[in-house]
Design a protein around this motif. Sequence first.
Motif, PDB file in Angstrom:
ATOM      1  N   ALA A  61       0.880  -1.169   0.108  1.00 17.27           N
ATOM      2  CA  ALA A  61      -0.001   0.041   0.104  1.00 17.27           C
ATOM      3  C   ALA A  61       0.713   1.223  -0.002  1.00 17.27           C
ATOM      4  O   ALA A  61       1.938   1.186   0.299  1.00 17.27           O
ATOM      5  CB  ALA A  61      -0.989   0.023   1.219  1.00 17.27           C
ATOM      6  N   ASP A  62       0.414   2.235  -0.630  1.00 16.40           N
ATOM      7  CA  ASP A  62       1.299   3.732  -0.617  1.00 16.40           C
ATOM      8  C   ASP A  62       1.549   3.934   0.823  1.00 16.40           C
ATOM      9  O   ASP A  62       2.627   4.596   0.923  1.00 16.40           O
ATOM     10  CB  ASP A  62       0.320   4.643  -1.398  1.00 16.40           C
ATOM     11  CG  ASP A  62       0.314   4.298  -2.915  1.00 16.40           C
ATOM     12  OD1 ASP A  62      -0.559   4.863  -3.636  1.00 16.40           O
ATOM     13  OD2 ASP A  62       0.888   3.642  -3.485  1.00 16.40           O
ATOM     14  N   SER A  63       0.636   3.914   1.709  1.00 15.93           N
ATOM     15  CA  SER A  63       0.926   4.562   2.999  1.00 15.93           C
ATOM     16  C   SER A  63       2.032   3.696   3.827  1.00 15.93           C
ATOM     17  O   SER A  63       2.579   4.197   4.736  1.00 15.93           O
ATOM     18  CB  SER A  63      -0.102   4.098   3.997  1.00 15.93           C
ATOM     19  OG  SER A  63      -0.593   2.768   4.169  1.00 15.93           O
ATOM     20  N   VAL A  64       2.451   2.580   3.349  1.00 13.70           N
ATOM     21  CA  VAL A  64       3.721   1.676   3.841  1.00 13.70           C
ATOM     22  C   VAL A  64       4.931   1.637   2.883  1.00 13.70           C
ATOM     23  O   VAL A  64       5.844   1.067   3.310  1.00 13.70           O
ATOM     24  CB  VAL A  64       3.343   0.655   4.568  1.00 13.70           C
ATOM     25  CG1 VAL A  64       2.037   0.651   5.508  1.00 13.70           C
ATOM     26  CG2 VAL A  64       2.989  -0.554   3.487  1.00 13.70           C
ATOM     27  N   LYS A  65       4.795   2.062   1.783  1.00 16.31           N
ATOM     28  CA  LYS A  65       5.702   1.678   0.673  1.00 16.31           C
ATOM     29  C   LYS A  65       7.250   2.471   1.164  1.00 16.31           C
ATOM     30  O   LYS A  65       7.162   3.612   1.405  1.00 16.31           O
ATOM     31  CB  LYS A  65       5.248   2.249  -0.624  1.00 16.31           C
ATOM     32  CG  LYS A  65       6.211   1.757  -1.851  1.00 16.31           C
ATOM     33  CD  LYS A  65       5.340   2.121  -3.290  1.00 16.31           C
ATOM     34  CE  LYS A  65       3.948   1.638  -3.177  1.00 16.31           C
ATOM     35  NZ  LYS A  65       3.237   1.922  -4.619  1.00 16.31           N
ATOM     36  N   GLY A  66       8.440   1.676   0.956  1.00 12.00           N
ATOM     37  CA  GLY A  66       9.350   2.147   1.308  1.00 12.00           C
ATOM     38  C   GLY A  66       9.766   2.049   2.919  1.00 12.00           C
ATOM     39  O   GLY A  66      10.869   2.479   3.244  1.00 12.00           O
ATOM     40  N   ARG A  67       8.584   1.705   3.738  1.00 17.27           N
ATOM     41  CA  ARG A  67       9.050   1.702   5.214  1.00 17.27           C
ATOM     42  C   ARG A  67       9.139   0.043   5.500  1.00 17.27           C
ATOM     43  O   ARG A  67       9.398  -0.390   6.540  1.00 17.27           O
ATOM     44  CB  ARG A  67       8.080   2.387   5.962  1.00 17.27           C
ATOM     45  CG  ARG A  67       8.380   3.890   5.704  1.00 17.27           C
ATOM     46  CD  ARG A  67       7.689   4.703   6.715  1.00 17.27           C
ATOM     47  NE  ARG A  67       5.913   4.344   6.648  1.00 17.27           N
ATOM     48  CZ  ARG A  67       4.968   4.128   7.396  1.00 17.27           C
ATOM     49  NH1 ARG A  67       5.565   3.884   8.789  1.00 17.27           N
ATOM     50  NH2 ARG A  67       3.782   3.816   7.412  1.00 17.27           N
TER      51      ARG A  67
END
Length: 128
Positions: A61-67
Motif C-alpha cells: 500500500a502507498d501508506s507503507v511503501k518504502g518503510r
Amino acid sequence: QVHVEESGGGLVQAGGSLRLSCAVSGRTVSTYTMGWFRQAPGKEREFVGAGTWSAGTTYYADSVKGRFTISRDNARNTMYLQMDSLKAEDTAVYYCAVTGTERYTWNYYKQERAYTDWGQGTQVTVSS
C-alpha cells in the motif's frame, strides 16, 4: 486444515522497527499469496501488503511503501513483515491471510475476499 498464526507485535516508539511473522501450516502446495492487513480502532480493516510464495513478488500500500518489507523463509514456511520508521498512525491490529493462488492481479489480492485463511491478529502500538 490450514492454520495461520501471526506473532511479533508489541509496543515501539515512533521511528522504531518491528518484525511480524506469519507461519502457515497444513498447506501442502507451494504456490500461494499471503496478504497483510491492519485494523486501527474505529476504522475499517485495510490492506498493507502482499507477497507471493513461489514467485517471490511483493506489493505494498502507498501508506507503507518504502518503510515496510515482506520477505519469506521457505524452510520455516513463514512470511515476515519488516516494519521500519514506524509512525503513530501505524498502530493497529495486524492480520495475515493466505490464499492458494498467485495468478491474479495485485488489485485482486488487495481485497479481503481474495483470502481463504486468516490469522488471529497481533497488536502493534507505536507511541509518539
